[in-house]
Design a protein around this motif. Structure first.
Motif, PDB file in Angstrom:
ATOM      1  N   ARG A   1      -0.774  -7.614  11.927  1.00  0.00           N
ATOM      2  CA  ARG A   1      -1.588  -7.215  13.274  1.00  0.00           C
ATOM      3  C   ARG A   1      -1.666  -8.287  13.565  1.00  0.00           C
ATOM      4  O   ARG A   1      -2.417  -8.222  14.543  1.00  0.00           O
ATOM      5  CB  ARG A   1      -3.218  -6.089  12.599  1.00  0.00           C
ATOM      6  CG  ARG A   1      -2.754  -4.855  11.311  1.00  0.00           C
ATOM      7  CD  ARG A   1      -3.964  -4.156  11.859  1.00  0.00           C
ATOM      8  NE  ARG A   1      -3.757  -2.805  10.466  1.00  0.00           N
ATOM      9  CZ  ARG A   1      -5.188  -2.090   9.884  1.00  0.00           C
ATOM     10  NH1 ARG A   1      -5.729  -2.564  10.383  1.00  0.00           N
ATOM     11  NH2 ARG A   1      -4.184  -0.863   9.180  1.00  0.00           N
TER      12      ARG A   1
ATOM     13  N   MET B   1      -0.698 -10.767   3.399  1.00  0.00           N
ATOM     14  CA  MET B   1      -2.167 -10.635   4.000  1.00  0.00           C
ATOM     15  C   MET B   1      -2.257 -12.651   3.591  1.00  0.00           C
ATOM     16  O   MET B   1      -1.857 -13.180   2.644  1.00  0.00           O
ATOM     17  CB  MET B   1      -3.082  -9.904   3.190  1.00  0.00           C
ATOM     18  CG  MET B   1      -4.487  -9.894   3.569  1.00  0.00           C
ATOM     19  SD  MET B   1      -5.109  -8.463   3.308  1.00  0.00           S
ATOM     20  CE  MET B   1      -5.010  -7.475   1.479  1.00  0.00           C
TER      21      MET B   1
ATOM     22  N   GLU C   1      -0.029   4.071   0.461  1.00  0.00           N
ATOM     23  CA  GLU C   1      -1.131   5.166   1.156  1.00  0.00           C
ATOM     24  C   GLU C   1       0.495   6.172   2.560  1.00  0.00           C
ATOM     25  O   GLU C   1       0.976   5.465   2.785  1.00  0.00           O
ATOM     26  CB  GLU C   1      -1.570   4.613   1.916  1.00  0.00           C
ATOM     27  CG  GLU C   1      -1.815   3.746   3.081  1.00  0.00           C
ATOM     28  CD  GLU C   1      -2.607   2.202   3.445  1.00  0.00           C
ATOM     29  OE1 GLU C   1      -3.913   3.629   3.333  1.00  0.00           O
ATOM     30  OE2 GLU C   1      -2.826   1.315   4.464  1.00  0.00           O
TER      31      GLU C   1
ATOM     32  N   ILE D   1       3.518  -2.095  14.704  1.00  0.00           N
ATOM     33  CA  ILE D   1       3.730  -3.490  13.517  1.00  0.00           C
ATOM     34  C   ILE D   1       5.085  -2.980  13.377  1.00  0.00           C
ATOM     35  O   ILE D   1       5.094  -3.969  12.662  1.00  0.00           O
ATOM     36  CB  ILE D   1       3.037  -2.726  12.160  1.00  0.00           C
ATOM     37  CG1 ILE D   1       1.791  -4.328  11.653  1.00  0.00           C
ATOM     38  CG2 ILE D   1       3.155  -1.436  11.830  1.00  0.00           C
ATOM     39  CD1 ILE D   1       1.268  -3.697  10.749  1.00  0.00           C
TER      40      ILE D   1
ATOM     41  N   GLY E   1      -9.811 -10.619   4.703  1.00  0.00           N
ATOM     42  CA  GLY E   1      -8.433 -10.635   4.660  1.00  0.00           C
ATOM     43  C   GLY E   1      -8.427 -10.791   5.419  1.00  0.00           C
ATOM     44  O   GLY E   1      -8.465  -9.827   6.594  1.00  0.00           O
TER      45      GLY E   1
ATOM     46  N   GLY F   1      -4.679  -9.069   7.978  1.00  0.00           N
ATOM     47  CA  GLY F   1      -3.263  -8.518   7.974  1.00  0.00           C
ATOM     48  C   GLY F   1      -2.616  -9.259   8.642  1.00  0.00           C
ATOM     49  O   GLY F   1      -3.127  -9.224  10.097  1.00  0.00           O
TER      50      GLY F   1
ATOM     51  N   LEU G   1       2.052  -0.890   7.349  1.00  0.00           N
ATOM     52  CA  LEU G   1       3.026  -1.137   6.802  1.00  0.00           C
ATOM     53  C   LEU G   1       2.993  -0.854   5.355  1.00  0.00           C
ATOM     54  O   LEU G   1       1.756  -1.082   4.522  1.00  0.00           O
ATOM     55  CB  LEU G   1       4.013  -2.372   7.114  1.00  0.00           C
ATOM     56  CG  LEU G   1       4.301  -2.534   8.534  1.00  0.00           C
ATOM     57  CD1 LEU G   1       4.151  -4.056   9.202  1.00  0.00           C
ATOM     58  CD2 LEU G   1       5.770  -2.144   8.652  1.00  0.00           C
TER      59      LEU G   1
ATOM     60  N   MET H   1      -9.277  -7.909  10.984  1.00  0.00           N
ATOM     61  CA  MET H   1      -9.503  -8.350   9.028  1.00  0.00           C
ATOM     62  C   MET H   1     -10.939  -7.748   8.616  1.00  0.00           C
ATOM     63  O   MET H   1     -11.898  -7.114   9.448  1.00  0.00           O
ATOM     64  CB  MET H   1     -10.251  -9.857  10.040  1.00  0.00           C
ATOM     65  CG  MET H   1      -9.411 -10.693  10.415  1.00  0.00           C
ATOM     66  SD  MET H   1     -10.455 -12.332  10.334  1.00  0.00           S
ATOM     67  CE  MET H   1      -9.528 -13.295  11.410  1.00  0.00           C
ATOM     68  N   GLY H   2     -11.039  -7.830   7.194  1.00  0.00           N
ATOM     69  CA  GLY H   2     -11.944  -7.238   6.986  1.00  0.00           C
ATOM     70  C   GLY H   2     -12.711  -8.158   5.488  1.00  0.00           C
ATOM     71  O   GLY H   2     -11.731  -8.826   5.223  1.00  0.00           O
TER      72      GLY H   2
ATOM     73  N   ARG I   1       1.025  -1.392  -0.084  1.00  0.00           N
ATOM     74  CA  ARG I   1       0.225   0.036   0.272  1.00  0.00           C
ATOM     75  C   ARG I   1       1.261   1.369   0.219  1.00  0.00           C
ATOM     76  O   ARG I   1       1.672   1.173   0.644  1.00  0.00           O
ATOM     77  CB  ARG I   1      -1.020   0.221   1.172  1.00  0.00           C
ATOM     78  CG  ARG I   1      -1.784  -1.635   1.366  1.00  0.00           C
ATOM     79  CD  ARG I   1      -3.548  -0.921   0.722  1.00  0.00           C
ATOM     80  NE  ARG I   1      -4.289  -2.103   0.934  1.00  0.00           N
ATOM     81  CZ  ARG I   1      -5.111  -2.904   1.344  1.00  0.00           C
ATOM     82  NH1 ARG I   1      -4.776  -2.009   2.931  1.00  0.00           N
ATOM     83  NH2 ARG I   1      -5.619  -3.831   1.487  1.00  0.00           N
TER      84      ARG I   1
HETATM   85  P1  ATP Z   1      -7.341   0.570   7.826  1.00  0.00           P
HETATM   86  O1  ATP Z   1      -8.752   0.957   7.985  1.00  0.00           O
HETATM   87  O2  ATP Z   1      -7.037  -0.305   9.124  1.00  0.00           O
HETATM   88  O3  ATP Z   1      -6.044   0.826   6.922  1.00  0.00           O
HETATM   89  P2  ATP Z   1      -8.123  -1.361   5.489  1.00  0.00           P
HETATM   90  O4  ATP Z   1      -9.538  -1.458   5.546  1.00  0.00           O
HETATM   91  O5  ATP Z   1      -7.144  -0.363   4.679  1.00  0.00           O
HETATM   92  O6  ATP Z   1      -7.143  -1.009   6.951  1.00  0.00           O
HETATM   93  P3  ATP Z   1      -8.745  -3.957   3.894  1.00  0.00           P
HETATM   94  O7  ATP Z   1      -8.513  -2.923   2.533  1.00  0.00           O
HETATM   95  O8  ATP Z   1      -9.717  -4.176   4.751  1.00  0.00           O
HETATM   96  O9  ATP Z   1      -7.520  -2.630   5.170  1.00  0.00           O
HETATM   97  O10 ATP Z   1      -7.515  -4.761   4.172  1.00  0.00           O
HETATM   98  C1  ATP Z   1      -7.630  -5.591   5.003  1.00  0.00           C
HETATM   99  C2  ATP Z   1      -6.435  -6.713   5.865  1.00  0.00           C
HETATM  100  O11 ATP Z   1      -5.085  -5.795   6.131  1.00  0.00           O
HETATM  101  C3  ATP Z   1      -7.407  -5.454   7.141  1.00  0.00           C
HETATM  102  O12 ATP Z   1      -8.459  -6.020   7.978  1.00  0.00           O
HETATM  103  C4  ATP Z   1      -6.211  -5.067   8.105  1.00  0.00           C
HETATM  104  O13 ATP Z   1      -5.722  -6.423   8.620  1.00  0.00           O
HETATM  105  C5  ATP Z   1      -4.407  -5.353   6.761  1.00  0.00           C
HETATM  106  N1  ATP Z   1      -4.123  -4.159   6.417  1.00  0.00           N
HETATM  107  C6  ATP Z   1      -4.613  -3.377   5.922  1.00  0.00           C
HETATM  108  N2  ATP Z   1      -3.907  -2.277   5.870  1.00  0.00           N
HETATM  109  C7  ATP Z   1      -2.470  -2.361   6.340  1.00  0.00           C
HETATM  110  C8  ATP Z   1      -1.387  -1.909   6.365  1.00  0.00           C
HETATM  111  N3  ATP Z   1      -1.266  -0.642   5.453  1.00  0.00           N
HETATM  112  N4  ATP Z   1      -0.463  -2.300   6.787  1.00  0.00           N
HETATM  113  C9  ATP Z   1      -0.681  -3.425   7.781  1.00  0.00           C
HETATM  114  N5  ATP Z   1      -1.847  -4.424   7.801  1.00  0.00           N
HETATM  115  C10 ATP Z   1      -3.147  -3.484   6.733  1.00  0.00           C
END
Ligand code: ATP
Ligand code: MN
Length: 461
Positions: free
Chosen positions: A435, A244, A231, A446, A430, A432, A239, A386-387, A229
């Motif tokens: 996490r 994942m 971001e 993390i 998914g 992480g 991170l 998890m999402g 990512r």
């Molecule tokens: P968040 O809202 O915490 O930024 P997200 O909603 O963007 O997460 P998802 O796209 O749903 O995350 O990704 C699925 C899973 O991956 C999340 O539940 C989380 O455990 C993990 N995850 C997402 N972004 C990150 C990141 N930048 N670093 C580590 N783990 C991540």
């Protein structure tokens, strides 16, 4: 080298047995003409005590056995009279592979801050803390496969370089073979048809869409691989490169999805308790954010479920001041998530049925027309780990949602094909991995649960 790992020696060794062990010196002390070395080889939290008599020829080598030195010791395994250790080695020979200069070796015995250790990422796995965390990480990684394989899920390998940018190109790293000197930062005006793949490519943010076509042919599948990512979030739970785990089940709905998620976390806790008790006990003693009792409870207690709408009501009742507004239709921020897990429910909670507008296009629209069959698993101290969701399997509904959310169909015709030919209800989530490791080990940051953390402005090694 006929070396025995300290871990197996402590479990299966016999008193009186000849042994050779290799490792790094943690401490060395002398008392009444006898020297004692605490040796660690990374296989276990425990150190092995080496006892070197003043009369032994090995005694002369001790000046080269400073903290951090790599050595091999040969001798006889003995029941230890000292407390807290089963065995020690009565040493007859020592070979020094490499000493560590006490004047400059950064890991002398005194305690170090996690911040300091982050600056010496190549040496920090030699500490008790990081040895423990990385071993627990390994236990968890193995248990992930054990869990899914045990249930007949097929491990599928989804791509790392991808052409689908539907999850929001803003957060993706571009992969290019074009001359970086000639690229502008916003990539405007770049002709990607001249690029390596003939179109723009990215590092994947999720293997879900590809896992879906594999589920729509192989039934139950899972991925376990790196995701990326771009971001710019400098938080203790984000991170830029993380691992994942994404199961995807055919012929399954949101209920099945939640059940799988819960069973999965429970199984992982059980394995950590079986294989990582020493590590958890250590982390509990020094950091107090995890414990054997806590993991035991987690492995037994059912997760609580709450709908997004009820969660909003719960947050509305809060006397606590939040930085971000609470309103039906807005996403839950991490402060809200933590309020729910830490204050209201005091444990993991699954929030379901989020407003469709704040969730991805592929989540299945509920009958109310306002919410989708989504679930987030929230845990104390961290928030979302998890999402997941049930996926929209109805072609018409999916196409309409894509249009509303301005997701271009171009490049996703294959995804729509899955709804054209033999479509079926399916669901997945998914997790992480970092996490999860954070949650189980209780590490706050993390960056301390992955050997080489990648984050904005952070890329050592
Ligand atoms: P968040 O809202 O915490 O930024 P997200 O909603 O963007 O997460 P998802 O796209 O749903 O995350 O990704 C699925 C899973 O991956 C999340 O539940 C989380 O455990 C993990 N995850 C997402 N972004 C990150 C990141 N930048 N670093 C580590 N783990 C991540
Ligand atoms: Mn999410």
């Amino acid at each position: 080298m006929e070396r025995m790992q300290i871990k197996s020696l402590l479990s299966y060794g016999n008193s009186g047995q000849e042994v050779s062990v290799c490792g790094w010196v943690r401490t060395r002390r002398e008392s009444k003409g006898i020297a004692f070395i605490a040796l660690n080889d990374g296989s276990t939290q425990d150190t092995l005590q080496l006892v070197i008599a003043g009369t032994s020829p090995a005694f002369r080598k001790l000046t080269l056995c400073n903290t951090g030195a790599a050595i091999k010791a040969t001798g006889v395994l003995k029941d230890s009279p000292a407390q807290g250790q089963k065995f020690e080695v009565e040493v007859s020979g020592i070979e020094v592979f490499g000493d560590a200069d006490p004047a400059s070796y950064p890991l002398q015995k005194k305690g170090h801050t996690l911040e300091f250790l982050r600056e010496i990422g190549h040496l920090r796995p030699r500490t008790n803390t990081f040895g423990a965390v990385f071993r627990v990480r390994n236990i968890l990684a193995h248990a992930v496969h054990e869990f899914f394989q045990g249930k007949g899920f097929i491990w599928v390998h989804t791509p790392i370089i991808t052409s689908s940018d539907c999850e929001g190109a803003g957060d993706m790293f571009t992969v290019t073979a074009l001359d970086p000197e000639k690229l502008s930062k916003d990539c405007r005006g770049v002709d990607f048809s001249q690029d390596f793949f003939g179109r723009r490519a990215f590092l994947t943010v999720s293997g879900q869409l590809e896992a879906e076509f594999l589920a729509m042919s192989m039934g139950d599948v899972y991925t376990f691989g790196p995701t990326f990512r771009a971001e710019n979030s400098n938080t203790s739970r984000h991170l830029s490169e993380f691992w994942m785990i994404e199961p995807e089940m055919a012929f399954a709905d949101l209920k099945d999805d939640m059940q799988l998620a819960e069973e999965f976390v429970r199984f992982l806790c059980v394995r950590v308790l079986e294989k990582g008790e020493g590590e958890i006990a250590f982390l509990d003693k020094f950091y107090k954010n995890t414990s054997i009792a806590g993991l035991k409870e987690l492995s037994e207690k059912p997760f609580l479920h709450i709908s997004y709408s009820d969660a909003i009501r719960e947050l509305d009742k809060a006397t606590e001041k939040f930085e971000f507004p609470v309103k039906w239709g807005l996403d839950l921020q991490s402060e809200h998530e933590r309020y729910l897990t830490d204050k209201v429910f005091r444990g993991p909670v699954i929030v379901t049925d989020y407003p469709e507008k704040i969730k991805a296009f592929y989540m299945r629209l509920n009958d109310d027309g306002k919410t989708v069959a989504a679930m987030d698993v929230l845990v104390p101290g961290i928030g979302e780990i998890m999402g997941g969701s049930q996926r929209e399997e109805r072609l018409e509904v999916l196409m309409e949602r894509m249009q509303q959310m301005q997701v271009p169909r171009e490049g996703l015709e294959w995804y729509l094909d899955l709804r054209r030919y033999g479509s079926a209800p399916h669901a997945g989530f998914g997790l992480g991995f970092e996490r999860l490791v954070q949650y189980i080990t209780g590490m706050h940051n993390i960056r301390d649960v992955i050997p080489c953390p990648r984050a904005p402005q952070t890329i050592k090694f």
